[in-house]
Design a protein around this motif. Structure first.
Motif, PDB file in Angstrom:
ATOM      1  N   LEU A  85       0.803  -1.218   0.000  1.00  0.00           N
ATOM      2  CA  LEU A  85       0.000   0.000   0.000  1.00  0.00           C
ATOM      3  C   LEU A  85       0.838   1.272   0.000  1.00  0.00           C
ATOM      4  CD1 LEU A  85      -2.898  -1.040   2.401  1.00  0.00           C
ATOM      5  CD2 LEU A  85      -2.866  -1.025  -0.106  1.00  0.00           C
ATOM      6  N   LYS A  86       2.145   1.129   0.167  1.00  0.00           N
ATOM      7  CA  LYS A  86       3.021   2.290   0.044  1.00  0.00           C
ATOM      8  C   LYS A  86       3.331   2.631  -1.413  1.00  0.00           C
ATOM      9  CE  LYS A  86       5.421   1.770   4.484  1.00  0.00           C
ATOM     10  NZ  LYS A  86       6.738   1.531   5.142  1.00  0.00           N
ATOM     11  N   GLU A  87       3.043   1.680  -2.324  1.00  0.00           N
ATOM     12  CA  GLU A  87       3.275   1.934  -3.745  1.00  0.00           C
ATOM     13  C   GLU A  87       2.316   3.038  -4.226  1.00  0.00           C
ATOM     14  OE1 GLU A  87       5.711   0.015  -5.918  1.00  0.00           O
ATOM     15  OE2 GLU A  87       6.306   0.222  -3.820  1.00  0.00           O
ATOM     16  N   HIS A  88       2.803   3.902  -5.089  1.00  0.00           N
ATOM     17  CA  HIS A  88       2.054   5.094  -5.481  1.00  0.00           C
ATOM     18  C   HIS A  88       0.683   4.764  -6.082  1.00  0.00           C
ATOM     19  CE1 HIS A  88       1.304   9.197  -6.645  1.00  0.00           C
ATOM     20  NE2 HIS A  88       1.189   8.858  -7.911  1.00  0.00           N
ATOM     21  N   LEU A  89       0.632   3.779  -6.970  1.00  0.00           N
ATOM     22  CA  LEU A  89      -0.629   3.454  -7.632  1.00  0.00           C
ATOM     23  C   LEU A  89      -1.691   2.992  -6.643  1.00  0.00           C
ATOM     24  CD1 LEU A  89      -2.340   3.091 -10.156  1.00  0.00           C
ATOM     25  CD2 LEU A  89      -1.265   0.849 -10.494  1.00  0.00           C
ATOM     26  N   TYR A  90      -1.274   2.351  -5.560  1.00  0.00           N
ATOM     27  CA  TYR A  90      -2.223   1.795  -4.607  1.00  0.00           C
ATOM     28  C   TYR A  90      -2.569   2.775  -3.479  1.00  0.00           C
ATOM     29  CZ  TYR A  90       0.124  -2.080  -6.962  1.00  0.00           C
ATOM     30  OH  TYR A  90       0.697  -2.894  -7.916  1.00  0.00           O
ATOM     31  N   SER A  91      -1.965   3.970  -3.520  1.00  0.00           N
ATOM     32  CA  SER A  91      -2.201   4.923  -2.433  1.00  0.00           C
ATOM     33  C   SER A  91      -2.408   6.364  -2.914  1.00  0.00           C
ATOM     34  CB  SER A  91      -1.014   4.894  -1.461  1.00  0.00           C
ATOM     35  OG  SER A  91       0.187   5.256  -2.130  1.00  0.00           O
ATOM     36  N   CYS A  92      -2.384   6.596  -4.237  1.00  0.00           N
ATOM     37  CA  CYS A  92      -2.421   7.964  -4.760  1.00  0.00           C
ATOM     38  C   CYS A  92      -3.795   8.616  -4.591  1.00  0.00           C
ATOM     39  CB  CYS A  92      -2.019   7.976  -6.231  1.00  0.00           C
ATOM     40  SG  CYS A  92      -3.187   7.139  -7.317  1.00  0.00           S
ATOM     41  N   GLN A  93      -3.848   9.908  -4.788  1.00  0.00           N
ATOM     42  CA  GLN A  93      -5.105  10.648  -4.768  1.00  0.00           C
ATOM     43  C   GLN A  93      -5.896  10.353  -6.051  1.00  0.00           C
ATOM     44  OE1 GLN A  93      -6.118  12.507  -2.045  1.00  0.00           O
ATOM     45  NE2 GLN A  93      -4.268  11.578  -1.167  1.00  0.00           N
ATOM     46  N   GLU A  94      -7.199  10.526  -5.969  1.00  0.00           N
ATOM     47  CA  GLU A  94      -8.059  10.189  -7.105  1.00  0.00           C
ATOM     48  C   GLU A  94      -7.673  10.956  -8.366  1.00  0.00           C
ATOM     49  OE1 GLU A  94     -12.843   9.864  -8.175  1.00  0.00           O
ATOM     50  OE2 GLU A  94     -12.179  10.887  -6.343  1.00  0.00           O
ATOM     51  N   ASP A  95      -7.340  12.225  -8.228  1.00  0.00           N
ATOM     52  CA  ASP A  95      -7.038  13.024  -9.415  1.00  0.00           C
ATOM     53  C   ASP A  95      -5.691  12.671 -10.046  1.00  0.00           C
ATOM     54  OD1 ASP A  95      -5.302  14.091  -7.549  1.00  0.00           O
ATOM     55  OD2 ASP A  95      -6.193  16.097  -7.558  1.00  0.00           O
ATOM     56  N   GLU A  96      -4.919  11.799  -9.407  1.00  0.00           N
ATOM     57  CA  GLU A  96      -3.643  11.364  -9.971  1.00  0.00           C
ATOM     58  C   GLU A  96      -3.781  10.148 -10.876  1.00  0.00           C
ATOM     59  OE1 GLU A  96      -0.082  11.892  -7.128  1.00  0.00           O
ATOM     60  OE2 GLU A  96      -1.763  11.435  -5.781  1.00  0.00           O
TER      61      GLU A  96
END
Length: 366
Positions: A85-96
């Motif tokens: 869950l630290k990976e960006h895709l699995y934790s990014c903001q919706e607009d990203e």
């Protein structure tokens, strides 16, 4: 010879010989026990290395056209889940999401779906292969998944090497290639495993918004996967969904629950099976061989579902060749071997420590 108090005679020479032999035997047994203990100490443990058990660990079920299959369910440990869950895709903001490389926007309000197609090989280069989405299906230069995601799937292949080496050898032994020189589906699948293509094709799916109950009840959501899901490993990272599948289980007749149906006394019952998938849940099965459908509930972005589906990596030409050499006999052999081998497989999920402490961590820069 001397006489003892009871009038019996005893040979001191015989006694000394007996004692000497006993000491030799005791010494030998001592060294043997030490050697066996040292050997045991250096053996890999079942908790960390996938092995083939001498007895089936799970029941063989039957999917479409009464084809045998196995469903294996396990979990990531919490430490490993949190690292994912630290990976960006699995934790990014919706607009990203719309700017994430390789992620397709399939949003049709009020349903929000994003799906990315990546490979899980050690290489950080693209890999030319077929798009797993049947609505697309074309070959393209598939980008690598994130370093840690690739490291996990490479670690899974490595810690379960004995299982998949056994599966590959069983397929080779059943293949007609050695006798005829002609490839069949057993031989082709064995070659894909030999090349490390199993679980090499990743579909990373993100779902939120309105659920799909209407598609589930109407039947639109139900399907069977392509051949890449003969080995299908699914990992849920966020949210909750339910896997619906139609599988047949042989009613308990006799002691061996893994016997194939033989006559009317071995009755199969078709059932709709419901299996909830929560964060950390993992399953391995052959989704090619069963009708199934995912159920999604009404959610927002915070409670979104994220799942990684890992399948066999191949090109269009390779799967077309697989279909060309497929016969009923070779297909029946393949599916039986697949079910029998997985039924006896003691699969392991790699721990975070295994991923970080071994060569695939270095290679994938996890």
């Amino acid at each position: 010879m001397k006489e003892n108090r009871k009038g019996h005679t005893r040979s001191y020479r015989h006694s000394r010989k007996t004692i000497a032999v006993s000491l030799v035997i005791i010494s030998f047994l001592g060294w043997a026990i030490i050697a066996l203990y040292n050997q045991w100490q250096h053996q890999p443990r079942n908790s960390t290395i996938g092995i083939i058990s001498k007895t089936p660990l799970r029941q063989i079920e039957y999917g479409a056209q009464s084809t045998p299959l196995v469903m294996i369910q396990t979990k990531l440990d919490d430490q490993l889940l949190q690292r994912f869950l630290k990976e960006h895709l699995y934790s990014c903001q919706e607009d990203e999401l719309n700017s994430y490389p390789g992620l397709d926007n399939r949003v049709k309000h009020p349903v929000y779906v994003y799906e990315g197609y990546y490979h899980s090989l050690l290489s950080s280069q693209t890999f030319y292969s077929k798009n797993p989405n049947p609505l697309i299906g074309t070959d393209f230069d598939k980008p690598p998944a994130s370093d840690f995601t690739r490291a996990f799937f490479e670690a899974f292949r490595v810690v379960n090497k004995e299982v998949f080496d056994t599966l590959r050898q069983n397929l080779i032994d059943a293949s007609a290639f050695d006798a005829t020189g002609n490839e069949d589906v057993c031989y082709v699948l064995a070659q894909w495993i030999e090349k490390g293509r199993h679980f090499g094709d990743l579909s990373i799916q993100i779902h939120y918004g309105e659920g799909n109950k209407s598609k589930l009840t109407s039947g639109v959501a139900w399907h069977q996967d392509a051949e890449n899901s003969l080995l299908h490993l699914a990992v849920t990272l966020r949210g909750e969904r339910v896997l619906h599948s139609k599988r047949m289980q042989r009613r308990d007749i006799g002691k061996n629950n893994n016997l194939r149906p033989l006559g009317k006394q071995h009755e199969l019952q078709l059932e709709e099976v419901f299996e909830t998938q929560k964060p950390g849940n993992v399953y391995l099965s052959s989704s090619t061989l069963m009708n199934h459908a995912p159920q999604f509930f009404d959610t927002d972005y915070k409670s979104r579902v994220i799942a990684i589906h890992a399948r066999i990596l191949y090109t269009s030409a390779e799967v077309n060749h697989f279909r060309k050499v497929r016969t009923k006999q070779s297909w029946d052999k393949l599916t039986s071997i697949l079910a029998d081998t997985l039924a006896a497989a003691d699969l392991s999920v790699p721990t975070l420590a295994q991923i970080l402490d071994t060569r695939w961590h270095t290679d994938c820069k996890a």
